[in-house]
Design an enzyme around this catalytic site. Structure first.
Site, short mmCIF file in Angstrom:
data_model
loop_
_atom_site.label_atom_id
_atom_site.label_comp_id
_atom_site.label_asym_id
_atom_site.label_seq_id
_atom_site.Cartn_x
_atom_site.Cartn_y
_atom_site.Cartn_z
N CYS A 51 -0.19 9.06 -7.82
CA CYS A 51 -0.02 8.44 -6.49
C CYS A 51 0.86 9.37 -5.67
CB CYS A 51 0.56 7.04 -6.61
SG CYS A 51 2.19 6.96 -7.40
N ARG A 100 2.81 2.91 -7.87
CA ARG A 100 1.47 2.68 -8.41
C ARG A 100 1.18 3.43 -9.71
NH1 ARG A 100 -1.43 4.38 -3.02
NH2 ARG A 100 0.44 5.69 -3.02
N ASP A 145 -0.78 1.25 -1.05
CA ASP A 145 0.62 1.65 -1.26
C ASP A 145 1.53 0.45 -0.96
OD1 ASP A 145 3.12 2.75 -1.24
OD2 ASP A 145 2.58 4.45 0.04
P1 4NP Z 1 3.81 5.33 -4.77
O1 4NP Z 1 4.59 4.65 -3.56
O2 4NP Z 1 3.03 6.49 -4.17
O3 4NP Z 1 2.92 4.26 -5.27
O4 4NP Z 1 4.85 5.79 -5.78
C1 4NP Z 1 5.43 5.35 -2.70
C2 4NP Z 1 6.71 5.66 -3.08
C3 4NP Z 1 7.56 6.33 -2.23
C4 4NP Z 1 7.10 6.67 -0.95
C5 4NP Z 1 5.80 6.37 -0.57
C6 4NP Z 1 4.97 5.71 -1.43
N1 4NP Z 1 7.97 7.33 -0.06
O5 4NP Z 1 7.57 7.56 1.09
O6 4NP Z 1 9.11 7.67 -0.42
#
Ligand code: 4NP
Length: 188
Positions: free
Chosen positions: A38, A44, A155
């Protein structure tokens, strides 16, 4: 997985970190490796890793190994987001993975690289060095069987509690389907 067990390769790999150990162990034992990816590797994909790990244990699919990584390095070394850990814990899943960024080696080491959304998918396909590596990258939505109205794992980072719950529901659906497809492939 590709065999990376020669002395030369092991010495080359010693200069790296956790994935190195993983690569040596898995390369020698010819396991089938799945990498979930992800953006941040704190919501995720570490949840996907834990959901799939539980299915592997429940179904005794001990020749499958699983890991996760992020497109970005923003959260390098961090535990999964606390909200993701709380929601996963309610379903009996402990998320202990430490965030890491996708590496060039991943495209050689893993057999299936599963992107959580189209943005992750496009980035991964562009990071691959060869067509063979690019062909390992798949969209998780292609494995949904119950939640066919979704085209990605949304997300949850900037949203509320329900976003984390739907992540886990979608992952459960997709990971069972991935396990079925690997098991079926082995029988053919
Ligand atoms: P992930 O979610 O891609 O599912 O781990 C996110 C975690 C952090 C961020 C964006 C999405 N961020 O912008 O820091």
């Amino acid at each position: 997985m590709q065999n990376v067990g020669s002395d030369f390769q092991i010495n080359m790999l010693k200069s790296c970190d956790k994935i190195t150990t993983f690569a040596i162990i898995m390369g020698k034992s010819e396991k089938y490796g799945i990498l979930f990816v992800c953006l941040g590797n704190i919501c995720r994909s570490p949840a996907a890793q834990a959901v799939m790990q539980r299915i592997i244990e429940e179904r005794n699919l001990s020749d499958i190994v699983v890991d996760s990584a992020g497109i970005s390095s923003y959260h390098q070394g961090d535990l999964p987001d606390q909200r993701m850990r709380i929601h996963a814990r309610r379903r009996g899943l402990d998320l202990t993975h430490r965030s890491r960024q996708v590496k060039a080696d991943d495209f050689e080491l893993f057999d299936l690289i599963v992107a959580m959304d189209d943005s992750n998918y496009d980035r991964l396909r562009r990071l691959a060095f060869t067509q063979e590596e690019a062909d390992k990258v798949v969209r998780i939505a292609d494995y949904f069987r119950q939640f066919t109205t979704y085209d990605c794992i949304p997300d949850p980072y900037y949203g509320g509690a329900e976003g984390f719950e739907i992540v886990l529901d979608l992952l459960d659906d997709a990971c069972h389907s991935i396990a079925d497809s690997i098991a079926k492939h082995k029988l053919e």
